[in-house]
Design a protein around this motif. Sequence first.
Motif, PDB file in Angstrom:
ATOM      1  N   ARG A   1      11.921-119.462 -24.723  1.00  0.00           N
ATOM      2  CA  ARG A   1      10.967-119.861 -25.769  1.00  0.00           C
ATOM      3  C   ARG A   1      10.937-118.834 -26.895  1.00  0.00           C
ATOM      4  NH1 ARG A   1       7.274-121.971 -20.861  1.00  0.00           N
ATOM      5  NH2 ARG A   1       8.437-123.924 -20.653  1.00  0.00           N
ATOM      6  N   LEU A   2      11.043-117.568 -26.531  1.00  0.00           N
ATOM      7  CA  LEU A   2      11.113-116.547 -27.583  1.00  0.00           C
ATOM      8  C   LEU A   2      12.392-116.716 -28.396  1.00  0.00           C
ATOM      9  CD1 LEU A   2       9.808-113.445 -25.567  1.00  0.00           C
ATOM     10  CD2 LEU A   2       8.595-114.696 -27.370  1.00  0.00           C
TER      11      LEU A   2
ATOM     12  N   GLU B   1      10.269-117.970 -20.472  1.00  0.00           N
ATOM     13  CA  GLU B   1       9.628-117.157 -21.510  1.00  0.00           C
ATOM     14  C   GLU B   1      10.671-116.671 -22.521  1.00  0.00           C
ATOM     15  OE1 GLU B   1       7.943-113.332 -20.330  1.00  0.00           O
ATOM     16  OE2 GLU B   1       6.200-113.732 -21.605  1.00  0.00           O
TER      17      GLU B   1
ATOM     18  N   GLY C   1      13.778-119.577 -28.959  1.00  0.00           N
ATOM     19  CA  GLY C   1      13.482-120.722 -29.827  1.00  0.00           C
ATOM     20  C   GLY C   1      12.708-120.293 -31.063  1.00  0.00           C
ATOM     21  N   ILE C   2      11.766-119.383 -30.876  1.00  0.00           N
ATOM     22  CA  ILE C   2      10.999-118.865 -32.017  1.00  0.00           C
ATOM     23  C   ILE C   2      11.940-118.141 -32.980  1.00  0.00           C
ATOM     24  CG2 ILE C   2       9.238-117.192 -32.705  1.00  0.00           C
ATOM     25  CD1 ILE C   2       7.774-117.847 -30.055  1.00  0.00           C
TER      26      ILE C   2
END
Lengths: 499, 499
Positions: free
Chosen positions: A17-18, A14, A20-21
Amino acid sequence: MNSNYQKLVERLEETSRLGGIMGILHWDQEVIMPSGAAESRAKQMGVLAGIIHEKSTDPEIGKLLDQLKDENSFDGFEASNIREAQREYEMETKVPKKLVMEMAELSSKGHQVWAKARSENKFSDFAPILTQLVELKKHWAEYVSPELQPYDANIDLYERGTTMAEITPVFEKIKSELIPLIKEIKGAEYQPDSSLLSGEFPVNKQEALGRRISEDMGFAFDKGRMDVSVHPFCGGSHPTDVRITTRYRTDNFIESLYAVIHETGHGLYEQGRMEKGRDLPASEALTMGIHESQSLFWERMIAQGFAFCKRYLPLITETFPEKFKGISEEQLYEAVNISEPSFVRVEADEVTYPMHVILRYEIEKGLFDGSVEIKSLPDLWNAKMKEYLGIEPDTDTLGVLQDTHWSGAAFGYFPSYTLGAIYASQFYETLKQEKPDLENEIESGNLAIIREWLNQKIHQKGRLLSVPELVKQVTGDELNPEIFLNYLKNKYRKIYRIN
Amino acid sequence: MNSNYQKLVERLEETSRLGGIMGILHWDQEVIMPSGAAESRAKQMGVLAGIIHEKSTDPEIGKLLDQLKDENSFDGFEASNIREAQREYEMETKVPKKLVMEMAELSSKGHQVWAKARSENKFSDFAPILTQLVELKKHWAEYVSPELQPYDANIDLYERGTTMAEITPVFEKIKSELIPLIKEIKGAEYQPDSSLLSGEFPVNKQEALGRRISEDMGFAFDKGRMDVSVHPFCGGSHPTDVRITTRYRTDNFIESLYAVIHETGHGLYEQGRMEKGRDLPASEALTMGIHESQSLFWERMIAQGFAFCKRYLPLITETFPEKFKGISEEQLYEAVNISEPSFVRVEADEVTYPMHVILRYEIEKGLFDGSVEIKSLPDLWNAKMKEYLGIEPDTDTLGVLQDTHWSGAAFGYFPSYTLGAIYASQFYETLKQEKPDLENEIESGNLAIIREWLNQKIHQKGRLLSVPELVKQVTGDELNPEIFLNYLKNKYRKIYRIN
């Protein structure tokens, strides 16, 4: 699969991925965002940063890590993820929230104050905030790594496991040999001609050339992009979404091309990460220094090499026929390898660059051990420039105020550039030994042989090994400035015809 | 400032900023993302959606809303934010998590199954999942708005406050007048010539033309962008970061140009939001129908009008001289207003478009009240096409399978398109009354007069009023299909020389 471990993995994925954002928001801001959106974007990034912090300091992670300590059944990959999670969790939770917020505010303010001071050439305006930033980073270090000296704790952030005790003798060695080499080059009778690199080079042709060479190096454009930004960088959101940038000027194509090659080197590291656990820290790039070793490897060792010049002179000539008709491989090779002391680090060549870094390292070290006073920095800077490079800037704008790092409290970052250069030279030496036909392979266009070697030896290793373990495994050696220095001395004495 | 209200504002701002980030991820995915990143991006968006859900269902918001109920000191703007927060919170919390997840999974699966069924022309493959989707959306409706009929609850999602009781008679009225008009047009002796719109139109020239007209309309490119995507859309992350897209084909420039104008209409709504509380729901666009009224206003009422054709024929001729030399304003006006029944909704003109919408509305209504069976859909679709437009598709690919909406459980969305067209015609009628010199203003290039009027009357109003209140305030009238029908009859009988 162990269930505590699985729970940890879900949380790490998680956060990754944050992250990556955040990478996309940052890339978008630098490359494509309308200028009017600066304020709203800053607020969006602030909210996301807050959530990432919230998620990474969730006490549930601490509990999981405590429980995992008592379990003993993890393979190297799993153990690496647990180790990384532990490091990250401690880093995020050990520091009081008040200090975190003070640092964030002061860095943000610091950047503005620095930018203004730089443009107005007024170091005295930046000095008070720099003093505060150093003090905060000392406090921070006491919380994060009380067992380390404060400057070592800062270095550890970028180059984990590396300390002044290791760096100082290496940098002393480099100083002792590079200062004389720089003088030799400056005094050499023969000076290569760089005029062939000036002219009129349309942006679309530069872009096609850069893209072609990036592709030849192995950059996968279905898993990445190449765009334009004020400062070239490699960003993106994931190994399947790696975004490099360059910038163009129409009177010079080499800067842009070598920026593409440099950023492609970073990009190949990201695209080449292990297939397993790509949203987990064990697969991530090891340190800033190792990342820089990859970009410098391609830019300096390969693309500034003779075989590469030989390979690409025909394509360059085809791209810019008026300029390159009749130019020889030797002429191109010499022109891209001109070495000359200059004021600005980011424009420095591979011989003079380490001196810029060592100068900053010595100043930072002095700021953290108290032996250097903030107010003395401009004089100290200029004296060191004189001693190391034989030149002195007329303004602090071109001197002590040139870099953004300190305004953002990024002390301890600079050494990574030169550690990366040293590692790159060591990897290059090993590659040449393992592939004796390397020069011919490059000449015939087989860059894949390089990419695959770097991929297997370094990219695929993620964070499974420490830097010393990795360097040992690849080269059989430890951090060794001799190889770097021999590489520079041999190459540049030949170019400048110094006996 | 009331402290409970202030706490609510902080939470609403946070959610709004996360929504802005989602907007960037979505835009990036459609416009710029490397193809290989599809999987990682989906996961990133999934994590962000989860966090937005988490934040919007935080019981703390419920508590704040309960406390705010007992306070009675809010102005219109504050009251609107509280109302919006209440609506959103209930929407997000009333539905059991299990159902939310089932819907998310089924929609995601539904999209894939639909795309395959459409490309293979096999409705029977899509039928079972469509059955499930309707059932789920019925259950969902019972949780969200037990006081409404299930289909009304779905409509309410896009067009709050509007129900079948209002829509059905309006659509019946439209049917009763448009079906004959479509027949008249089809049977008219005079048929305008559209061949002048076919030819060879280089993309860079189309882009410059579209950008120029978008700028003339008032789109601020320092607070927005224009790019290319497979399906034109208006997205972005904030009123200061509004991103429109179009697509280009080289044999036709009108489609692309009118897509730019349509999306600019949406974009002006977003860029024109009130200065106050731009990260708060009270400043947001009111409903899908009102949003569509803005894009259709510019596309249909203005850009397909005679004055606009007169204004821009010189620029179009300058852009494509071979094609437009000697073409008259009347010829251009007639060519951009050709009306002809066709199978595909998104390609339909303003006369036939409402029939596509009414057909879908009637089917959806029947699916929710049980009077229509899924398996009968292809036959029912074709029978209605025959009745309303006089044509029948050979395949379900061009028929019942053409739209993506049902595969994502977006039932109740279609009516907004035609409600928007009706509102647009009503706004246009009012604007003409208030600015009797409108046609001359357009001819002389004063598009600002339109933008400013829409901005003051609609964009600046955000969600302070309900749709009926807004329409009443702007036009003095309620939803009125007469005006829409008169607009179409007058315009098209003249073009087709029907007495």
